[in-house]
Design a protein around this motif. Structure first.
Motif, short mmCIF file in Angstrom:
data_model
loop_
_atom_site.label_atom_id
_atom_site.label_comp_id
_atom_site.label_asym_id
_atom_site.label_seq_id
_atom_site.Cartn_x
_atom_site.Cartn_y
_atom_site.Cartn_z
N UNK A 1 16.92 -14.52 11.69
CA UNK A 1 17.95 -14.38 12.71
C UNK A 1 19.34 -14.29 12.11
N UNK A 2 19.51 -14.79 10.89
CA UNK A 2 20.84 -14.79 10.27
C UNK A 2 21.04 -13.68 9.28
N UNK A 3 20.06 -12.86 9.05
CA UNK A 3 20.18 -11.80 8.05
C UNK A 3 19.41 -10.58 8.52
N UNK A 4 20.04 -9.80 9.36
CA UNK A 4 19.39 -8.63 9.94
C UNK A 4 19.49 -7.45 8.97
N UNK A 5 18.56 -7.39 8.05
CA UNK A 5 18.54 -6.32 7.05
C UNK A 5 17.24 -5.54 7.21
N UNK A 6 17.33 -4.24 7.13
CA UNK A 6 16.16 -3.39 7.16
C UNK A 6 15.64 -3.23 5.73
N UNK A 7 14.38 -3.67 5.51
CA UNK A 7 13.78 -3.62 4.18
C UNK A 7 12.91 -2.37 4.04
N UNK A 8 12.97 -1.75 2.88
CA UNK A 8 12.21 -0.54 2.61
C UNK A 8 11.52 -0.66 1.24
N UNK A 9 10.22 -0.41 1.22
CA UNK A 9 9.49 -0.35 -0.03
C UNK A 9 9.50 1.11 -0.49
N UNK A 10 10.42 1.43 -1.38
CA UNK A 10 10.60 2.81 -1.85
C UNK A 10 9.98 3.02 -3.22
N UNK A 11 9.01 2.17 -3.59
CA UNK A 11 8.32 2.36 -4.87
C UNK A 11 7.30 3.49 -4.76
N UNK A 12 7.09 4.22 -5.84
CA UNK A 12 6.05 5.26 -5.80
C UNK A 12 4.68 4.65 -5.98
N UNK A 13 3.64 5.43 -5.76
CA UNK A 13 2.29 4.96 -6.07
C UNK A 13 2.18 4.75 -7.58
N UNK A 14 1.34 3.80 -7.98
CA UNK A 14 1.15 3.45 -9.39
C UNK A 14 2.50 3.10 -10.05
N UNK A 15 3.32 2.34 -9.34
CA UNK A 15 4.65 2.02 -9.86
C UNK A 15 4.59 1.23 -11.16
N UNK A 16 3.68 0.26 -11.24
CA UNK A 16 3.60 -0.59 -12.43
C UNK A 16 3.20 0.19 -13.66
N UNK A 17 2.45 1.28 -13.50
CA UNK A 17 1.97 2.05 -14.64
C UNK A 17 2.80 3.30 -14.89
N UNK A 18 3.82 3.54 -14.07
CA UNK A 18 4.59 4.77 -14.18
C UNK A 18 5.47 4.77 -15.41
N UNK A 19 5.68 5.96 -15.94
CA UNK A 19 6.60 6.12 -17.05
C UNK A 19 8.03 6.00 -16.55
N UNK A 20 8.96 5.83 -17.50
CA UNK A 20 10.36 5.72 -17.13
C UNK A 20 10.86 6.98 -16.45
N UNK A 21 10.47 8.13 -16.96
CA UNK A 21 10.91 9.40 -16.35
C UNK A 21 10.36 9.54 -14.93
N UNK A 22 9.12 9.07 -14.69
CA UNK A 22 8.55 9.15 -13.35
C UNK A 22 9.31 8.25 -12.38
N UNK A 23 9.67 7.05 -12.84
CA UNK A 23 10.44 6.14 -11.99
C UNK A 23 11.84 6.69 -11.71
N UNK A 24 12.41 7.37 -12.67
CA UNK A 24 13.74 7.96 -12.46
C UNK A 24 13.67 9.05 -11.40
N UNK A 25 12.67 9.93 -11.51
CA UNK A 25 12.48 10.97 -10.50
C UNK A 25 12.16 10.34 -9.15
N UNK A 26 11.37 9.28 -9.18
CA UNK A 26 10.99 8.60 -7.94
C UNK A 26 12.20 8.00 -7.24
N UNK A 27 13.09 7.35 -8.01
CA UNK A 27 14.29 6.75 -7.40
C UNK A 27 15.16 7.82 -6.74
N UNK A 28 15.32 8.94 -7.41
CA UNK A 28 16.12 10.03 -6.84
C UNK A 28 15.46 10.59 -5.59
N UNK A 29 14.13 10.78 -5.65
CA UNK A 29 13.42 11.35 -4.49
C UNK A 29 13.44 10.40 -3.30
N UNK A 30 13.20 9.12 -3.55
CA UNK A 30 13.18 8.17 -2.44
C UNK A 30 14.55 8.03 -1.79
#
Length: 656
Positions: free
Chosen positions: A179-208
């Motif tokens: 009630x005191x913190x009305x924030x909209x949360x979004x899970x913008x991680x790609x699939x296989x986030x833990x195993x993704x390469x750095x370049x894939x995460x960079x492209x993913x952040x831009x795309x999301x």
């Protein structure tokens, strides 16, 4: 021979029946040979097929989507409402220690949180806090919650990193209730986030980020410098292409920049676009004052901002002590190897300047690259700044120069002063007292020269005004009947600036709350008063009969020695070292509610200090514009109510 042939014939006729196989032996042998050859080839083919099947099943991909869902791996795709391989069960095929996955990018959970009412468009605007490292959550979450509580923006927080963000646990650990913190949360991680390469995460952040912006139209993205470089670079490139502001908070800056949570989306959208130029015009024999001012500038808090460019204009005769100090002065202070933002100018002409020359020197010292975002902070060499002056200045500029709720006031603003002087530049008119007004600021039609920020577009307009003014009156001697006479303790360029402000209906925003609270963002030292160079010769010629120097005031009135002693004895305002924004916000909430809805919330004061009504402001400006155009501008007539009047319309060059 016949007998022998007959014998042989008879012998063949009496052979047993199975001897006939010898007669079929050629066909039989041929068939048998072919069969044996066929069996060998079949065995080889079967073995080859078995080996190929073994290789196929051994190396067969396990993560291919259906054919209809395969696409170019350079782009992310949203799959609304579908359950993808972001969970632990679907990640079993890949080892968590392996961070080389380069497969197609899909966002299985993002679309579910980009639905109504998140996509509701209103005047609030949307601000996104982007997180990749879980450590950043601890720094950003309190700021995001504070912004949500001010209820001037719609606040979103998106996680774009490798690891699963346990939102309920994080909120509980930080003591944040729903009630005191009305924030909209979004899970913008790609699939296989833990195993993704750095370049894939960079492209993913831009795309999301692109997906989020297309859904909710972001005004600002907020992140921290403690994030990985690839993540910050991805956000910087994407926000630049989208035209969205990016705020990158340096480590430990939460206390300095906590006030950004009170701004609206329109103000925040200009956060990384505003540029400040500081100009200091050093007078002769002012080395100690200049060094004191530079020390206060160096020690101020600039957390979160691009350092302003600093221009110091030196007189012809420079004190060797000041020259040595400037040779060791660095700006940025700890900017070894970085680009210097310090500009030193030295005047060649050793003769005293005239008022016209001095005015030209000041006005030409700055011209904005982008008039809407580049502004001038003009400082007197006698000034000393509070360590919090820049944060206060930037808050005031963003809130009252760019806020969506200040649109009614912006057309009337020429600049923002860091202090409220006790008297106007005629040294007769008392300033509107902060004790008489309950408002944090007062709009006073008086230009300032000691510590004031002038908006870039107003300074461009002043360039035009003064150039036309000099064409018609090269010595600046023509004046209107109602024009006040300014003291020669103030520089000569203030008079044409005042004329433009009166004709165009402009005011300077003065902080009246500081006068009430006993605070100060700047101190103007008067222990060694110095007259502007353009009036030094005049001062030296004006002495009393007993040799005691006099200082001319307005008209024929002179300031005697007793008056000078009283001026020197006047108590200087002590600098306030703590945050100046906190008492300002408290005064704002206490006196005016949660925000400034219109420009009419601010009191108006004329040059003479008289209170004005907002409904009369345009009429008074039109009257002065008509008087100025006909008496100084060379016009036979002037229609003040003509739509689209500009500063050029005040002058009629063809009539000269």
């Amino acid at each position: 021979m016949a007998a022998r042939s007959r014998f042989h014939s008879e012998s063949r006729s009496h052979e047993p029946p199975d001897t006939f196989t010898l007669r079929r032996s050629k066909t039989y042998n041929l068939l048998v040979g072919r069969w044996k050859s066929f069996r060998r080839r079949r065995i080889i083919l079967v073995l080859l097929a078995a080996w190929l099947l073994y290789l196929f099943f051994k190396h067969m991909p396990t993560d291919l989507p259906p054919i209809s869902e395969r696409y170019d791996h350079r782009y992310g795709r949203l799959h609304p409402g579908s359950r993808g391989p972001s969970g632990s069960e679907s990640q079993e095929g890949l080892q968590s220690s392996d961070q080389s996955y380069e497969g197609p990018i899909k966002f299985y959970d993002l679309a579910k949180t980009l639905q109504e009412p998140v996509r509701t468009r209103d005047l609030k605007g949307n601000v996104l806090f982007a997180v990749s490292d879980l450590k950043s959550v601890l720094q950003l979450l309190p700021l995001a919650c504070s912004m949500a509580q001010h209820n001037r923006t719609r606040v979103h927080l998106a996680f774009m990193g490798r690891h699963v963000a346990a939102w309920p646990e994080i909120r509980a650990a930080n003591g944040i209730e729903d009630l005191g913190c009305q924030i909209y949360l979004h899970d913008a991680r790609p699939d296989h986030a833990a195993q993704s390469s750095t370049s894939r995460l960079e492209v993913s952040a831009s795309a999301s980020l692109g997906h989020i912006h297309s859904a909710i139209r972001l005004h600002t993205v907020v992140t921290t410098e403690i994030e990985d470089d690839f993540f910050v670079n991805a956000l910087r490139d994407k926000t630049s292409s989208l035209g969205v502001s990016l705020i990158t908070l340096p480590p430990g800056s939460l206390q300095s920049l906590s006030w950004i949570s009170s701004l609206d989306a329109a103000s925040l959208s200009q956060f990384d676009k505003v540029q400040i130029d500081i100009v200091i015009q050093a007078q002769r024999e002012s080395s100690a004052s200049i060094m004191r001012l530079l020390r206060s500038i160096k020690d101020a808090d600039y957390a979160g901002w691009t350092l302003p460019r600093l221009t110091i204009e030196l007189p012809n005769n420079v004190d060797p002590f000041l020259a040595r100090y400037l040779s060791n002065f660095r700006w940025p202070v700890n900017g070894a190897g970085s680009e210097s933002r310090l500009v030193i100018r030295h005047r060649l002409d050793g003769r005293l300047m005239t008022p016209v020359q001095a005015s030209l020197r000041t006005v030409e010292s700055f011209y904005p690259v982008a008039a809407s975002t580049s502004h001038l902070l003009l400082l007197s060499s006698n000034a000393e700044l509070s360590s919090n002056y820049f944060q206060f200045l930037m808050y005031t500029l963003l809130e009252y120069g760019y806020s969506s709720q200040a649109t009614g006031m912006v057309p009337h603003l020429a600049g923002i002063s860091l202090d409220l002087p006790r008297y106007g530049p005629d040294l007769k008119t008392k300033a509107p007292s902060g004790e008489q007004s309950s408002k944090p600021f007062t709009l006073w039609q008086v230009p300032a020269s000691t510590a004031v920020l002038y908006f870039g577009d107003r300074w461009v307009e002043f360039h035009t005004f003064l150039s036309y003014r000099l064409l018609l009156d090269p010595e600046l001697t023509s004046k209107t009947k109602s024009a006040p006479i300014l003291s020669h303790e103030y520089p000569a360029w203030l008079l044409p600036m005042l004329e433009m402000m009166q004709a165009r209906g402009y005011y300077v925003l003065y902080p009246s709350f500081m006068d009430r609270e006993g605070l100060s963002a700047v101190t103007i030292h008067s222990e060694l008063p110095q007259f502007p160079e353009e009036y030094v010769a005049e001062k030296e010629d004006q002495t009393s009969d007993n040799g005691v120097p006099k200082i001319n005031l307005a008209g024929d009135k002179a300031l005697t020695a007793d008056d000078e002693i009283a001026r020197l004895m006047r108590q200087e305002q002590k600098l306030y070292g703590n945050s100046l924004i906190t008492p300002l916000l408290e005064a704002t909430v206490e006196q005016q509610g949660d925000d400034f809805s219109t420009a009419r919330d601010f009191p108006l004061a004329s040059f003479d200090g008289e209170k004005r009504e907002w409904g009369d402001a345009w009429m008074l400006a039109s009257q002065f514009a008509e008087e100025f155009a006909m008496s100084v501008g060379g016009c036979a007539s002037y229609h003040a109510d003509q739509e689209g009047n500009t500063v050029e319309s005040l002058f009629c060059l063809a009539a000269t």
